[in-house]
Design a protein around this motif. Structure first.
Motif, PDB file in Angstrom:
ATOM      1  N   VAL A  51       0.852  -1.185   0.000  1.00  0.00           N
ATOM      2  CA  VAL A  51       0.000   0.000   0.000  1.00  0.00           C
ATOM      3  C   VAL A  51       0.892   1.240   0.000  1.00  0.00           C
ATOM      4  CG1 VAL A  51      -1.778   1.299   1.220  1.00  0.00           C
ATOM      5  CG2 VAL A  51      -1.816  -1.198   1.273  1.00  0.00           C
ATOM      6  N   ASP A  52       0.793   2.012  -1.064  1.00  0.00           N
ATOM      7  CA  ASP A  52       1.549   3.265  -1.203  1.00  0.00           C
ATOM      8  C   ASP A  52       0.579   4.393  -0.879  1.00  0.00           C
ATOM      9  OD1 ASP A  52       2.607   5.667  -2.277  1.00  0.00           O
ATOM     10  OD2 ASP A  52       3.775   4.579  -3.740  1.00  0.00           O
ATOM     11  N   HIS A  53       0.831   5.084   0.240  1.00  0.00           N
ATOM     12  CA  HIS A  53      -0.168   6.005   0.800  1.00  0.00           C
ATOM     13  C   HIS A  53       0.435   7.371   1.085  1.00  0.00           C
ATOM     14  CE1 HIS A  53      -2.318   7.734   4.342  1.00  0.00           C
ATOM     15  NE2 HIS A  53      -3.379   7.380   3.645  1.00  0.00           N
ATOM     16  N   THR A  54      -0.361   8.412   0.879  1.00  0.00           N
ATOM     17  CA  THR A  54       0.028   9.777   1.242  1.00  0.00           C
ATOM     18  C   THR A  54      -0.806  10.246   2.430  1.00  0.00           C
ATOM     19  OG1 THR A  54       0.689  10.340  -1.009  1.00  0.00           O
ATOM     20  CG2 THR A  54       0.183  12.166   0.464  1.00  0.00           C
ATOM     21  N   ASP A  55      -0.115  10.730   3.455  1.00  0.00           N
ATOM     22  CA  ASP A  55      -0.788  11.197   4.665  1.00  0.00           C
ATOM     23  C   ASP A  55      -1.402  12.574   4.446  1.00  0.00           C
ATOM     24  OD1 ASP A  55      -0.518  12.829   7.450  1.00  0.00           O
ATOM     25  OD2 ASP A  55      -0.920  10.702   7.825  1.00  0.00           O
ATOM     26  N   GLU A  56      -2.596  12.778   4.965  1.00  0.00           N
ATOM     27  CA  GLU A  56      -3.330  14.019   4.761  1.00  0.00           C
ATOM     28  C   GLU A  56      -2.656  15.215   5.408  1.00  0.00           C
ATOM     29  OE1 GLU A  56      -7.852  15.751   5.511  1.00  0.00           O
ATOM     30  OE2 GLU A  56      -7.181  13.932   6.515  1.00  0.00           O
ATOM     31  N   LYS A  57      -2.130  15.023   6.608  1.00  0.00           N
ATOM     32  CA  LYS A  57      -1.597  16.164   7.357  1.00  0.00           C
ATOM     33  C   LYS A  57      -0.160  16.494   6.967  1.00  0.00           C
ATOM     34  CE  LYS A  57      -4.545  15.733  11.443  1.00  0.00           C
ATOM     35  NZ  LYS A  57      -4.593  15.599  12.919  1.00  0.00           N
ATOM     36  N   THR A  58       0.641  15.458   6.757  1.00  0.00           N
ATOM     37  CA  THR A  58       2.067  15.688   6.503  1.00  0.00           C
ATOM     38  C   THR A  58       2.437  15.632   5.024  1.00  0.00           C
ATOM     39  OG1 THR A  58       2.638  13.346   6.679  1.00  0.00           O
ATOM     40  CG2 THR A  58       2.591  14.613   8.726  1.00  0.00           C
ATOM     41  N   TRP A  59       1.546  15.054   4.225  1.00  0.00           N
ATOM     42  CA  TRP A  59       1.797  14.826   2.799  1.00  0.00           C
ATOM     43  C   TRP A  59       3.007  13.929   2.577  1.00  0.00           C
ATOM     44  CZ3 TRP A  59      -1.600  15.821  -0.955  1.00  0.00           C
ATOM     45  CH2 TRP A  59      -2.665  16.683  -0.622  1.00  0.00           C
ATOM     46  N   VAL A  60       3.349  13.175   3.596  1.00  0.00           N
ATOM     47  CA  VAL A  60       4.437  12.210   3.465  1.00  0.00           C
ATOM     48  C   VAL A  60       3.898  10.951   2.799  1.00  0.00           C
ATOM     49  CG1 VAL A  60       6.007  10.702   4.737  1.00  0.00           C
ATOM     50  CG2 VAL A  60       5.726  13.090   5.430  1.00  0.00           C
ATOM     51  N   ARG A  61       4.654  10.459   1.848  1.00  0.00           N
ATOM     52  CA  ARG A  61       4.261   9.247   1.122  1.00  0.00           C
ATOM     53  C   ARG A  61       4.987   8.070   1.750  1.00  0.00           C
ATOM     54  NH1 ARG A  61       3.818   9.041  -5.444  1.00  0.00           N
ATOM     55  NH2 ARG A  61       3.195   6.850  -5.679  1.00  0.00           N
ATOM     56  N   THR A  62       4.246   7.062   2.146  1.00  0.00           N
ATOM     57  CA  THR A  62       4.799   5.912   2.859  1.00  0.00           C
ATOM     58  C   THR A  62       4.286   4.625   2.228  1.00  0.00           C
ATOM     59  OG1 THR A  62       4.817   7.185   4.925  1.00  0.00           O
ATOM     60  CG2 THR A  62       5.030   4.791   5.106  1.00  0.00           C
ATOM     61  N   VAL A  63       5.146   3.641   2.164  1.00  0.00           N
ATOM     62  CA  VAL A  63       4.746   2.319   1.696  1.00  0.00           C
ATOM     63  C   VAL A  63       4.547   1.409   2.905  1.00  0.00           C
ATOM     64  CG1 VAL A  63       5.446   0.263   0.435  1.00  0.00           C
ATOM     65  CG2 VAL A  63       5.887   2.533  -0.533  1.00  0.00           C
ATOM     66  N   TYR A  64       3.401   0.797   2.964  1.00  0.00           N
ATOM     67  CA  TYR A  64       3.082  -0.165   4.017  1.00  0.00           C
ATOM     68  C   TYR A  64       3.003  -1.559   3.401  1.00  0.00           C
ATOM     69  CZ  TYR A  64       1.712   3.995   6.648  1.00  0.00           C
ATOM     70  OH  TYR A  64       1.713   5.223   7.286  1.00  0.00           O
ATOM     71  N   TRP A  65       3.380  -2.554   4.203  1.00  0.00           N
ATOM     72  CA  TRP A  65       3.344  -3.940   3.756  1.00  0.00           C
ATOM     73  C   TRP A  65       2.503  -4.778   4.711  1.00  0.00           C
ATOM     74  CZ3 TRP A  65       5.445  -5.357  -0.826  1.00  0.00           C
ATOM     75  CH2 TRP A  65       6.400  -4.529  -1.389  1.00  0.00           C
ATOM     76  N   GLY A  66       1.802  -5.738   4.138  1.00  0.00           N
ATOM     77  CA  GLY A  66       1.126  -6.715   4.963  1.00  0.00           C
ATOM     78  C   GLY A  66       2.108  -7.717   5.526  1.00  0.00           C
ATOM     79  N   GLN A  67       1.600  -8.610   6.355  1.00  0.00           N
ATOM     80  CA  GLN A  67       2.458  -9.573   7.023  1.00  0.00           C
ATOM     81  C   GLN A  67       2.860 -10.726   6.099  1.00  0.00           C
ATOM     82  OE1 GLN A  67      -0.784  -9.373   7.342  1.00  0.00           O
ATOM     83  NE2 GLN A  67      -1.633 -11.446   7.417  1.00  0.00           N
ATOM     84  N   GLY A  68       2.169 -10.853   4.987  1.00  0.00           N
ATOM     85  CA  GLY A  68       2.479 -11.921   4.036  1.00  0.00           C
ATOM     86  C   GLY A  68       1.569 -13.121   4.231  1.00  0.00           C
ATOM     87  N   THR A  69       1.204 -13.742   3.121  1.00  0.00           N
ATOM     88  CA  THR A  69       0.386 -14.947   3.176  1.00  0.00           C
ATOM     89  C   THR A  69       0.999 -15.987   2.222  1.00  0.00           C
ATOM     90  OG1 THR A  69      -1.871 -15.836   2.975  1.00  0.00           O
ATOM     91  CG2 THR A  69      -1.240 -14.134   1.407  1.00  0.00           C
ATOM     92  N   GLN A  70       1.093 -17.200   2.687  1.00  0.00           N
ATOM     93  CA  GLN A  70       1.751 -18.245   1.914  1.00  0.00           C
ATOM     94  C   GLN A  70       0.807 -18.820   0.864  1.00  0.00           C
ATOM     95  OE1 GLN A  70       5.065 -19.576   2.191  1.00  0.00           O
ATOM     96  NE2 GLN A  70       4.475 -20.622   0.284  1.00  0.00           N
ATOM     97  N   VAL A  71       1.308 -18.919  -0.351  1.00  0.00           N
ATOM     98  CA  VAL A  71       0.611 -19.606  -1.437  1.00  0.00           C
ATOM     99  C   VAL A  71       1.514 -20.753  -1.893  1.00  0.00           C
ATOM    100  CG1 VAL A  71      -0.202 -19.450  -3.811  1.00  0.00           C
ATOM    101  CG2 VAL A  71      -0.696 -17.601  -2.203  1.00  0.00           C
ATOM    102  N   THR A  72       0.974 -21.958  -1.828  1.00  0.00           N
ATOM    103  CA  THR A  72       1.722 -23.147  -2.235  1.00  0.00           C
ATOM    104  C   THR A  72       0.945 -23.880  -3.314  1.00  0.00           C
ATOM    105  OG1 THR A  72       2.684 -23.370  -0.020  1.00  0.00           O
ATOM    106  CG2 THR A  72       2.780 -25.296  -1.469  1.00  0.00           C
ATOM    107  N   VAL A  73       1.600 -24.111  -4.432  1.00  0.00           N
ATOM    108  CA  VAL A  73       0.964 -24.826  -5.542  1.00  0.00           C
ATOM    109  C   VAL A  73       1.707 -26.140  -5.722  1.00  0.00           C
ATOM    110  CG1 VAL A  73       0.269 -24.739  -7.946  1.00  0.00           C
ATOM    111  CG2 VAL A  73       0.399 -22.625  -6.609  1.00  0.00           C
ATOM    112  N   SER A  74       1.016 -27.213  -5.410  1.00  0.00           N
ATOM    113  CA  SER A  74       1.662 -28.531  -5.451  1.00  0.00           C
ATOM    114  C   SER A  74       0.611 -29.617  -5.591  1.00  0.00           C
ATOM    115  CB  SER A  74       2.462 -28.753  -4.161  1.00  0.00           C
ATOM    116  OG  SER A  74       2.988 -30.070  -4.113  1.00  0.00           O
ATOM    117  N   SER A  75       0.985 -30.679  -6.273  1.00  0.00           N
ATOM    118  CA  SER A  75       0.084 -31.823  -6.389  1.00  0.00           C
ATOM    119  C   SER A  75       0.355 -32.833  -5.275  1.00  0.00           C
ATOM    120  CB  SER A  75       0.262 -32.483  -7.756  1.00  0.00           C
ATOM    121  OG  SER A  75       1.611 -32.838  -7.968  1.00  0.00           O
TER     122      SER A  75
END
Length: 121
Positions: A97-121
């Motif tokens: 998530v690339d976000h700009t703050d309303e008050k500071t106008w600082v642009r910050t990138v936020y990351w989620g914690q990650g989710t595992q995707v496994t593709v296997s038979s």
């Protein structure tokens, strides 16, 4: 501050489908870009699919035609529908998530914690 929460992921067989969701919450003002990256063991994190505020979409070449990113703007949520999954799609998927703050106008990138995707038979 912005919080990023992911859901979805898991185990799928080759040719199967999974759907990821990512919701941003907190002091949301302007989301510039939102989407998904992934990182496989021993590899660098790579862009999978992102959507800009104006609606422009970019995909990793290898997922074009198989993955679809969509969003619900009022809910600050993006989805990644993954079809025809391949073993090479196995990775930890991170919401970005690339976000700009309303008050500071600082642009910050936020990351989620990650989710595992496994593709296997």
């Amino acid at each position: 501050q912005v919080q990023v929460v992911e859901s979805g992921g898991g185990l799928a067989q080759p040719g199967g489908s999974l759907r990821l969701s990512c919701a941003a919450s907190g002091r949301i003002f302007s989301i510039n870009v939102m989407g998904w990256y992934r990182q496989a063991p021993g590899k660098q994190r790579e862009l999978v699919a992102v959507i800009t505020r104006s609606g422009d979409i970019s995909y990793l070449e290898s997922v074009k035609g198989r993955f679809t990113i969509s969003r619900d703007r009022p809910k600050s949520t993006v989805y990644l529908q993954m079809n025809n999954l391949e073993p090479g799609d196995t990775a930890v998927y991170y919401c970005h998530v690339d976000h700009t703050d309303e008050k500071t106008w600082v642009r910050t990138v936020y990351w989620g914690q990650g989710t595992q995707v496994t593709v296997s038979s």
